[in-house]
Design a protein around this motif. Structure first.
Motif, PDB file in Angstrom:
ATOM      1  N   LEU A  93       0.828  -1.216   0.000  1.00  0.00           N
ATOM      2  CA  LEU A  93       0.000   0.000   0.000  1.00  0.00           C
ATOM      3  C   LEU A  93       0.859   1.262   0.000  1.00  0.00           C
ATOM      4  O   LEU A  93       0.442   2.298  -0.513  1.00  0.00           O
ATOM      5  CB  LEU A  93      -0.950  -0.046   1.198  1.00  0.00           C
ATOM      6  CG  LEU A  93      -1.934  -1.220   1.069  1.00  0.00           C
ATOM      7  CD1 LEU A  93      -2.496  -1.632   2.409  1.00  0.00           C
ATOM      8  CD2 LEU A  93      -3.051  -0.873   0.091  1.00  0.00           C
ATOM      9  N   ILE A  94       2.063   1.171   0.556  1.00  0.00           N
ATOM     10  CA  ILE A  94       3.004   2.299   0.476  1.00  0.00           C
ATOM     11  C   ILE A  94       3.353   2.530  -1.000  1.00  0.00           C
ATOM     12  O   ILE A  94       3.314   3.649  -1.505  1.00  0.00           O
ATOM     13  CB  ILE A  94       4.278   2.009   1.305  1.00  0.00           C
ATOM     14  CG1 ILE A  94       3.936   1.982   2.804  1.00  0.00           C
ATOM     15  CG2 ILE A  94       5.369   3.046   1.024  1.00  0.00           C
ATOM     16  CD1 ILE A  94       5.059   1.455   3.694  1.00  0.00           C
ATOM     17  N   LEU A  95       3.642   1.434  -1.711  1.00  0.00           N
ATOM     18  CA  LEU A  95       3.975   1.547  -3.137  1.00  0.00           C
ATOM     19  C   LEU A  95       2.773   2.064  -3.929  1.00  0.00           C
ATOM     20  O   LEU A  95       2.900   2.916  -4.807  1.00  0.00           O
ATOM     21  CB  LEU A  95       4.419   0.184  -3.697  1.00  0.00           C
ATOM     22  CG  LEU A  95       5.666  -0.434  -3.052  1.00  0.00           C
ATOM     23  CD1 LEU A  95       5.965  -1.793  -3.664  1.00  0.00           C
ATOM     24  CD2 LEU A  95       6.882   0.466  -3.234  1.00  0.00           C
ATOM     25  N   VAL A 161      -0.376   8.199   6.544  1.00  0.00           N
ATOM     26  CA  VAL A 161       0.143   7.846   7.867  1.00  0.00           C
ATOM     27  C   VAL A 161       0.297   6.330   7.954  1.00  0.00           C
ATOM     28  O   VAL A 161      -0.696   5.594   7.902  1.00  0.00           O
ATOM     29  CB  VAL A 161      -0.795   8.338   8.993  1.00  0.00           C
ATOM     30  CG1 VAL A 161      -0.151   8.096  10.347  1.00  0.00           C
ATOM     31  CG2 VAL A 161      -1.107   9.812   8.820  1.00  0.00           C
ATOM     32  N   ASP A 162       1.529   5.871   8.081  1.00  0.00           N
ATOM     33  CA  ASP A 162       1.805   4.442   8.222  1.00  0.00           C
ATOM     34  C   ASP A 162       1.626   4.075   9.692  1.00  0.00           C
ATOM     35  O   ASP A 162       2.419   4.461  10.546  1.00  0.00           O
ATOM     36  CB  ASP A 162       3.240   4.173   7.748  1.00  0.00           C
ATOM     37  CG  ASP A 162       3.627   2.701   7.866  1.00  0.00           C
ATOM     38  OD1 ASP A 162       2.960   1.965   8.623  1.00  0.00           O
ATOM     39  OD2 ASP A 162       4.599   2.300   7.207  1.00  0.00           O
ATOM     40  N   GLU A 163       0.546   3.346   9.968  1.00  0.00           N
ATOM     41  CA  GLU A 163       0.229   2.962  11.361  1.00  0.00           C
ATOM     42  C   GLU A 163       0.491   1.479  11.587  1.00  0.00           C
ATOM     43  O   GLU A 163      -0.283   0.792  12.247  1.00  0.00           O
ATOM     44  CB  GLU A 163      -1.230   3.292  11.672  1.00  0.00           C
ATOM     45  CG  GLU A 163      -1.492   4.785  11.758  1.00  0.00           C
ATOM     46  CD  GLU A 163      -2.874   5.118  12.339  1.00  0.00           C
ATOM     47  OE1 GLU A 163      -3.684   4.187  12.544  1.00  0.00           O
ATOM     48  OE2 GLU A 163      -3.121   6.314  12.575  1.00  0.00           O
ATOM     49  N   ALA A 164       1.616   0.971  11.046  1.00  0.00           N
ATOM     50  CA  ALA A 164       1.924  -0.454  11.200  1.00  0.00           C
ATOM     51  C   ALA A 164       1.906  -0.869  12.680  1.00  0.00           C
ATOM     52  O   ALA A 164       1.545  -1.994  13.007  1.00  0.00           O
ATOM     53  CB  ALA A 164       3.281  -0.766  10.574  1.00  0.00           C
ATOM     54  N   TYR A 165       2.291   0.053  13.564  1.00  0.00           N
ATOM     55  CA  TYR A 165       2.426  -0.289  14.999  1.00  0.00           C
ATOM     56  C   TYR A 165       1.351   0.382  15.853  1.00  0.00           C
ATOM     57  O   TYR A 165       1.532   0.521  17.051  1.00  0.00           O
ATOM     58  CB  TYR A 165       3.819   0.121  15.495  1.00  0.00           C
ATOM     59  CG  TYR A 165       4.922  -0.521  14.698  1.00  0.00           C
ATOM     60  CD1 TYR A 165       5.350  -1.814  14.987  1.00  0.00           C
ATOM     61  CD2 TYR A 165       5.510   0.138  13.624  1.00  0.00           C
ATOM     62  CE1 TYR A 165       6.334  -2.428  14.234  1.00  0.00           C
ATOM     63  CE2 TYR A 165       6.499  -0.463  12.867  1.00  0.00           C
ATOM     64  CZ  TYR A 165       6.904  -1.746  13.173  1.00  0.00           C
ATOM     65  OH  TYR A 165       7.877  -2.352  12.428  1.00  0.00           O
ATOM     66  N   TRP A 166       0.247   0.816  15.251  1.00  0.00           N
ATOM     67  CA  TRP A 166      -0.687   1.666  16.008  1.00  0.00           C
ATOM     68  C   TRP A 166      -1.286   0.938  17.213  1.00  0.00           C
ATOM     69  O   TRP A 166      -1.543   1.549  18.243  1.00  0.00           O
ATOM     70  CB  TRP A 166      -1.802   2.205  15.103  1.00  0.00           C
ATOM     71  CG  TRP A 166      -2.982   1.291  14.993  1.00  0.00           C
ATOM     72  CD1 TRP A 166      -3.122   0.250  14.143  1.00  0.00           C
ATOM     73  CD2 TRP A 166      -4.169   1.335  15.799  1.00  0.00           C
ATOM     74  NE1 TRP A 166      -4.327  -0.378  14.355  1.00  0.00           N
ATOM     75  CE2 TRP A 166      -4.990   0.282  15.367  1.00  0.00           C
ATOM     76  CE3 TRP A 166      -4.613   2.159  16.825  1.00  0.00           C
ATOM     77  CZ2 TRP A 166      -6.232   0.019  15.936  1.00  0.00           C
ATOM     78  CZ3 TRP A 166      -5.851   1.899  17.402  1.00  0.00           C
ATOM     79  CH2 TRP A 166      -6.654   0.844  16.955  1.00  0.00           C
TER      80      TRP A 166
HETATM   81  N1  PMP Z   1       5.519   0.035   7.807  1.00  0.00           N
HETATM   82  C1  PMP Z   1       6.416   0.013   8.779  1.00  0.00           C
HETATM   83  C2  PMP Z   1       6.695   1.241   9.552  1.00  0.00           C
HETATM   84  C3  PMP Z   1       7.117  -1.149   9.077  1.00  0.00           C
HETATM   85  O1  PMP Z   1       8.022  -1.175  10.046  1.00  0.00           O
HETATM   86  C4  PMP Z   1       6.845  -2.311   8.328  1.00  0.00           C
HETATM   87  C5  PMP Z   1       7.545  -3.628   8.533  1.00  0.00           C
HETATM   88  N2  PMP Z   1       8.724  -3.681   9.074  1.00  0.00           N
HETATM   89  C6  PMP Z   1       5.906  -2.239   7.332  1.00  0.00           C
HETATM   90  C7  PMP Z   1       5.245  -1.056   7.079  1.00  0.00           C
HETATM   91  C8  PMP Z   1       5.605  -3.426   6.483  1.00  0.00           C
HETATM   92  O2  PMP Z   1       4.430  -4.006   6.862  1.00  0.00           O
HETATM   93  P1  PMP Z   1       3.840  -5.234   6.048  1.00  0.00           P
HETATM   94  O3  PMP Z   1       4.423  -6.471   6.614  1.00  0.00           O
HETATM   95  O4  PMP Z   1       2.379  -5.123   6.275  1.00  0.00           O
HETATM   96  O5  PMP Z   1       4.201  -5.037   4.614  1.00  0.00           O
END
Ligand code: PMP
Length: 509
Positions: A93-95, A161-166
């Protein structure tokens, strides 16, 4: 043939566990990874039965997408299904966001450096540049990786906003999706599904629609969608991880280190020579992420994290803030279609025992055995209990036997023989053990609550030991418990390290 023009500076993955093990001459089992910012163990919902229905139709596409998963995510995130974009992890989703929002000639801002390196890679892949000159979009990682900080939300719009750790911080920008904010989340962290590669974006309906139009068709597999759905039906509780992170932070402080305050499942520790510390930890089987100015590691659980604390103390030549774990230890992961068992065993322990199989009686019996053997043991099992306890109990005992065999190594220096007599009210149990390397089980329980005899036989089989047990009495629980305690006491004597030689006239075991 046309070739791609330049060598692209790609995202750098850490090497595989097998490769790291080879590099430092250890068994892959003995490598403990702290570098992925993921939980140390899958969630109970991640089991073969969860994907069975998806596998039965794996020849077909998920026609119509994943309405059930979208509904469940919507309920979890407090939005509507139309606000959601699914992806193969947050990375996907970042890409997607970079290529959807930016193109050649555009500048894209990235907040709070150092941050997650994939943002800059995604910007480059979109043909755009990282910069703050009238940016078309801004990326922000919150809480931030690698610092762990919950920095203020930038005012810039549009904002990704990347909330991977929210989940670990409990704060989200999801309430701002109608104000130019796109939130990216993942099942890789709190849900412990990193290998499944499932993430989602939350956005206003128009943005979500446009993002979905630009997304690869069905980027998430049917098996991964099933795992995510099961995770949402049994939500993770990160309280223990957060408490463990704080315990680690205090212990690191006692070591004279200064971890950055973290709102995630990992800690960043500034160091003068992070490279050499990382290398020295790796030689002990402990994998951390090395940065130019420090190391980063995720929390796992008390015992694993103590290994890291002990390792760090050793590497930095400071007194360990935790008791040493001993050298005769091992870990075993046993996975079949019926069960998944994780064992961590230290023969020279202090009877710190944690067992969880979903079958309380056998947890209790194995706990007695390990406690009286003086082992440190963590044994966690997730099995197909809907078919009855048989598979889980048998496999737990086999996995414990395998761990015992591995921890004993070539069995050099051990006492080899052990016996014990243990009374328990009406019951009287006698156990004799030979750790000579040949499996034999003669287990006679006058009465028993079901699988006690079978469990001891399985232990003897996988542990390559000869086991003779006799337990008499009128209460089946007492008969079984006395037997397991007697086996524990006998094991304590048999594993005792008393010489440097092989305890056999043959010279081998
Ligand atoms: N965003 C952040 C800030 C991360 O630290 C990571 C993984 N290390 C990701 C995204 C990737 O997440 P995903 O496994 O869902 O691709």
């Amino acid at each position: 043939m046309r070739t791609l023009p330049v060598a692209f500076a790609a995202y750098k993955w850490a090497p595989s566990t097998e490769e790291l093990a080879r590099r430092v001459g250890l068994d892959a089992f003995d490598i403990v990874r702290f570098d992925g910012n993921v939980p140390g163990w899958p969630a109970p919902s991640a089991r073969p039965a969860t994907v069975a229905a998806a596998l039965a139709r794996v020849n077909e596409y998920a026609h119509g997408g994943y309405p059930q998963l979208l509904r469940a995510i919507a309920d979890y995130a407090g939005v509507e299904p139309e606000n959601i974009v699914l992806g193969a992890g947050a990375d996907d989703l970042i890409l997607l966001c970079a290529r959807a929002f930016a193109g050649p000639g555009d500048q894209v801002a990235i907040a709070n450096e150092p941050t997650y390196p994939l943002f800059a890679i995604a910007v480059a892949l979109a043909g755009a540049e990282v910069g703050t000159d009238d940016p078309v979009v801004t990326f922000c990682c919150r809480p931030n990786n690698p610092t762990g900080a919950l920095d203020p939300l930038p005012a810039a719009r549009p904002l990704i906003v990347d909330e991977a750790y929210w989940e670990y911080a409990g704060e989200t920008a999801a309430g701002l999706i109608d104000d130019g904010v796109v939130v990216l989340r993942t099942f890789s962290k709190a849900f412990a599904l990193a290998g499944a590669r499932v993430g989602y974006a939350l956005a206003d309906v128009d943005t979500a629609t446009e993002l979905n139009r630009r997304q690869a068709p069905l980027a998430v597999s049917t098996t991964s969608a099933a795992l995510a759905l099961a995770g949402l039906a049994d939500l993770p509780d990160v309280t223990d991880q957060v408490e463990e992170r704080e315990r680690m932070a205090r212990a690191l402080g006692a070591l004279g280190l200064e971890p950055l305050p973290s709102r995630t499942n990992f800690l960043f520790v500034p160091l003068d020579e992070p490279e050499s510390v990382g290398e020295a930890l790796l030689r002990r089987g402990l994998v951390v992420r090395v940065f130019p100015d420090g190391i980063r590691f995720n929390v796992r659980d008390g015992e694993d994290d103590d290994l890291l604390l002990e390792g760090l103390a050793h590497v930095l030549d400071r007194p360990a803030p935790v008791a040493p774990a001993g050298t005769r230890r091992t870990r075993v992961l046993r996975a079949t279609a019926e069960t998944r068992i994780r064992v961590r065993l230290s023969l020279d322990g202090a009877s710190r025992v944690r067992i969880s199989t979903g079958e309380g009686l056998y947890d209790h019996l194995l706990e007695q055995l390990a406690f009286h053997a003086g082992f440190d043991l963590v044994l966690e099992a997730v099995g197909d209990l809907e078919t009855g306890p048989h598979h889980t109990v048998e496999d737990a005992a086999l996995a414990l036997g395998e761990a015992l065999d591995r921890a004993l190594g070539d069995r050099r220096g051990i006492a080899r023989y052990g016996d014990a007599v243990v009374p328990m009210d009406d019951a009287l149990a006698r156990a004799s053990i030979d750790l000579g390397g040949r499996s034999w089980a003669d287990v006679r329980l006058e009465c028993e609550p079901g699988l006690a005899q079978h469990a001891l036989q399985s232990l003897a089989q996988a542990g390559r030991l000869a086991l003779h047990v006799e337990s008499t009495g009128s209460d089946e629980h007492h008969v079984a418990e006395a037997a397991f305690k007697a086996v524990g006491r006998a094991l304590r004597t048999a594993v005792h390290a008393e010489s440097s030689g092989i305890p056999s006239t043959k010279g081998v075991l």
